[in-house]
Design an enzyme around this catalytic site. Structure first.
Site, PDB file in Angstrom:
ATOM      1  N   ASP A 256      62.892  31.492  72.117  1.00  0.00           N
ATOM      2  CA  ASP A 256      61.763  32.303  71.674  1.00  0.00           C
ATOM      3  C   ASP A 256      62.222  33.409  70.740  1.00  0.00           C
ATOM      4  O   ASP A 256      63.393  33.458  70.337  1.00  0.00           O
ATOM      5  CB  ASP A 256      61.013  32.889  72.876  1.00  0.00           C
ATOM      6  N   HIS A 297      56.850  38.533  71.959  1.00  0.00           N
ATOM      7  CA  HIS A 297      56.389  37.224  72.403  1.00  0.00           C
ATOM      8  C   HIS A 297      57.277  36.637  73.491  1.00  0.00           C
ATOM      9  O   HIS A 297      56.818  36.273  74.578  1.00  0.00           O
ATOM     10  CB  HIS A 297      56.320  36.287  71.197  1.00  0.00           C
ATOM     11  N   SER A 672      51.349  29.246  74.082  1.00  0.00           N
ATOM     12  CA  SER A 672      52.552  30.034  74.371  1.00  0.00           C
ATOM     13  C   SER A 672      52.576  30.506  75.810  1.00  0.00           C
ATOM     14  O   SER A 672      53.636  30.595  76.434  1.00  0.00           O
ATOM     15  CB  SER A 672      52.617  31.261  73.464  1.00  0.00           C
TER      16      SER A 672
END
Length: 811
Positions: A256, A297, A672
């Site tokens: 990620d 994220h 996600s």
């Protein structure tokens, strides 16, 4: 997820831009004073107008597609990169410095500030968004000129890739090989771009594909996590092995983009939202220190996994800005070398990625051909073959994707007919070959009459967010029996107002005569597709619209931002090859939608890989499918239109939860969020299956074991890992397909896959039905006299699993 302090969203201020085109016509006046008001309805995506220094981005009123002037320029795709190279070469700064076509020396450290500024100005004029640039350098993919047969030789491919990398590095060009892929990623000064393209080893140079987070707990509760955790203490587990399932003894790898440039990780650990240092290994991106980008994220993804499997070990791979890092990260986590040969047991039993490419730069059929994503697909397949469980988010392009069959006909130079009888912005009949690109519905709060308006003349980062992005692919990929020779051109057009009087364009010092309203081209992509080595059936336009592209029809379109101008844009597809018939695909950005959309077949690479578990997104509160969630099926061989789901590769595999709260992201959404939920639950499912099959773990070898004995044991262990991974997958699918989890159409469908991954009252029977299945008998001990046969146990548990009442899990 844990909720500590609320997230704060920065709102970008709005600054007015100075107009450099003086227009005596009925067009709208130039913007006036700046405004600090945010855009209504979306404070996280506020617009920032370009400052006066952005005047260099204004393009001539009449756009002409650039024409290659030599073989090197022909490799630049006939679009924005070529335009930038030619624009810079024509500048006084380039001529005075001898730059532009002089080869390696033109990029030396002696480059003057004026020359660098001229390169930046040329990139601006070509409309290349800031996200793909660093100063005068541009982020590109450099494709190798290798035949399809040559690509099948891993050693040859590695040598060729590394040799080209070394050539570029020797001349001061930043470049990285992507293990297993026939392409490099590079950061190239504009004045060296033509030299790079001119190398004999190079087939193509284009803007690089950048992996994007597919984001837009409550998910732990929605998954009925406590039900699963309790299985670890059930009577079928040997007394000495019983413990609540929390991930003990296992490792999960997360690919990620992370943020740790301001102490974010330490803060999350202090709040018990992230694994402590003793259970955490951080692997930095080659582009910088771990978490250097500040992206939250991956932080939120890790929070989700940690809530579900807090006793697991974690390997966090920061792949920010580098596709090569994603490939090498998968290889490292799965304990593979650069050619995907296993070096022993995987470092992580589960590997998850909440990333995807919104580029149709692979066939879409789960294979790779000569795609620049080949190395990633191959690494994922090799990881699975070494016994790792690999998961990937399906993508958020359920509303940002179009596909269709090319317009038929024997002639060449035929425009695609999108088959719609819509109107132009002024109410006249629109040509059927124009498909309008629309800002994502509701994001900018435009009135319905101005819903087609896209903001123009913005500064970064808003300019990259709202760039006009369209990536096109079609089914003519290289193979042992096929060369890429069906040729298409992708054109970006804008709606131009009627000009009723002469206009003086200060950027070109010319008078422009009156013109009628209509669609005019502002950018194009026209890569070579004539059967040459290394060519691919793809085109890409990624255009940052300047203020000169505005239209009076978009005046005052953006509530709260009156000084932001707007334009109306569309795409056209020209089939250049006579008689070619192909299945065409277009992917846009998450901010810009094609007017006509195909919800199905919208999976993002690499989620179409048969070696990955692909996860769709449903709402944690309602279990409704999130509209953005990408759908299957994967495409037919070579990227053709599929006729239903592919045998052995039905997608998506299952659905999990999104719209959850994390400390790092207040409303974490998208596939996600769904993927880490499923990954963590898979880790616990694997832990339980290891409990149930512990009795058959091969014994350690004696110290004097022969090489043959060691090799045999490693083969047995690898097969055991693969069987356990397959067994875990099968058990999760049984749970997802029963107990009220079969959402949408009955049985498997292209939206929810096998169903929702939520553990119900009979889930234990579902897991045991898989454990006792004949396919996995090698994992089980020989039964003692008088015990029920495994066939009987499999049947009994299958019946119990299938009989789970739908009422037990309220939808």
């Amino acid at each position: 997820m844990k909720k500590l302090s609320p997230n704060k969203f920065a709102v970008l201020g709005l600054a007015a831009a100075c107009a450099s085109v003086l227009v005596w016509s009925r067009q709208a006046p130039a913007p006036q004073a700046s405004s600090q008001a945010p855009v209504a309805g979306d404070s996280s995506r506020a617009l920032a107008a370009a400052p006066p220094s952005a005047a260099a981005s204004l393009r001539p009123v009449a756009y002409a597609a650039p024409t290659p002037r030599n073989p090197a320029q022909a490799k630049l795709g006939g679009g924005q990169l070529l335009e930038a190279v030619q624009s810079f070469a024509a500048s006084p700064a380039a001529r005075s410095a001898g730059a532009g076509a002089g080869g390696p020396a033109s990029g030396s450290a002696a480059r003057s500030a004026a020359t660098a500024a001229a390169q930046i100005a040329a990139l601006e004029r070509a409309g290349i968004p800031g996200r793909w640039r660093e100063g005068e350098k541009v982020k590109v993919s450099v494709g190798l000129a290798l035949s399809f047969d040559e690509l099948q030789n891993p050693s040859l491919l590695e040598r060729a890739s590394h040799a080209l990398r070394d050539t570029l590095l020797a001349q001061g060009v930043q470049a990285a090989a992507i293990n297993g892929s026939p392409a490099l990623e590079a950061l190239v000064p504009l004045d060296k771009l033509e030299w790079v393209a001119g190398l004999s080893e190079v087939a193509t140079v284009g803007l690089k594909a950048i992996a994007e987070p597919v984001a837009y707990t409550e998910g732990a509760n929605a998954s009925a996590l406590d039900t699963l955790r309790a299985f670890g203490n059930s009577a079928v587990v040997a007394q000495a092995l019983r413990r609540e399932l929390r991930g003990d003894g296992l490792t999960i790898a997360i690919m990620d983009q992370f943020g740790d440039n301001n102490g974010q990780v330490a803060a999350l650990q202090a709040g018990d939202n992230w694994p402590a240092a003793a259970r955490l290994t951080k692997i930095a991106s080659p582009a910088g220190a771990f978490g250097y980008t500040g992206e939250s994220h991956g932080n939120a993804v890790t929070e989700i996994v940690y809530d579900i499997a807090p006793n697991a070990s974690f390997r966090a791979y920061d792949v920010s800005g580098s596709d090569a890092a994603w490939v090498s990260g998968v290889q490292n986590a799965a304990n593979l070398n650069a050619q995907n040969v296993p070096q022993g047991e995987p470092r992580a039993q589960v590997i998850t990625a909440s990333l995807g490419f919104n580029y149709p730069f692979s066939p879409g059929d789960g294979s790779t051909s000569n795609s620049e994503f080949k190395g990633l697909y191959d690494a994922i397949a090799a990881a699975a073959a070494n016994g790792a469980i690999v998961l990937n988010a399906a993508g958020n392009h359920g509303q940002h994707y179009w596909d269709g069959d090319s317009t038929a006909g024997a002639g060449a130079n035929v425009y695609q007919n999108f088959g719609a009888a819509n109107l132009n912005p002024d109410g006249t009949a629109r040509p059927s070959n124009v498909m309008v690109l629309l800002p994502t519905a509701g994001v900018l709060g435009q009135p319905a009459a101005q819903a087609q308006c896209t903001p123009v003349g913005l500064s970064e980062p808003s300019a990259s967010t709202w760039s006009l992005f369209a990536a096109m692919g079609w089914n003519d990929w290289q193979s042992a029996t096929n060369a890429t020779d069906a040729d298409y051109r992708l054109e970006l057009v804008r709606w131009r107002d009627a000009v009723t009087q002469r206009v003086f364009d200060w950027s070109t010092w010319t008078w422009i005569n009156p013109t009628p309203a209509g669609w005019v081209q502002v950018a194009s992509s026209d890569a070579a597709q004539n059967g040459g080595a290394g060519q691919r059936p793809i085109e890409l336009v990624n255009y940052k619209p300047p203020q000169a592209d505005s239209t009076a029809l978009c005046n005052n379109a953006f509530a709260g931002a009156p000084n932001i101008r707007g334009g109306i844009f569309g795409v056209r597809i020209l089939r250049k090859t006579a008689g070619a018939a192909n299945f065409l695909r277009i992917m846009g950005s998450k901010a810009i939608d094609p007017e006509f959309r195909s919800n199905e077949r919208s999976l993002l690479p690499p989620s179409d890989s048969a070696s990955a578990i692909t996860v769709a997104a449903i709402n944690a509160a309602t279990s409704a499918l999130e509209a953005y969630s990408s759908r299957g099926p994967v495409l037919a061989a070579g990227g053709a239109r599929p006729a239903g789901q592919a045998a052995g590769n039905a997608k998506p595999d299952l659905a999990s939860f999104a719209v959850v709260s994390t400390e790092s992201s207040a409303g974490f959404n998208g596939t996600s969020a769904a993927a880490p939920h499923a990954a963590a639950l898979a880790l616990l499912g694997l832990q339980h299956q290891r409990q149930l099959t512990d009795a058959t773990v091969p014994a350690a070898l004696p110290a004097n074991a022969t090489a043959a004995q060691k090799a045999q044991r490693e083969t047995e262990l690898r097969q055991r890992r693969v069987d356990l991974a397959d067994l875990t997958y099968d058990s999760l699918v049984r749970v997802a397909a029963t107990g009220g989890n079969d959402l949408g159409a009955a049985g498997f469908d292209s939206s929810f896959g096998n169903g929702r991954l939520k553990f119900h009252a009979q889930s234990a029977a579902c897991l045991l039905a898989s454990t006792y299945d004949a396919r996995y008998r090698a994992l089980l001990p020989v039964q003692a006299q008088g015990q029920k046969s495994y066939d009987t146990l499999a049947q009994e548990n299958s019946v119990a699993c299938a009989a789970a009442a739908a009422a037990a899990v309220a939808r």
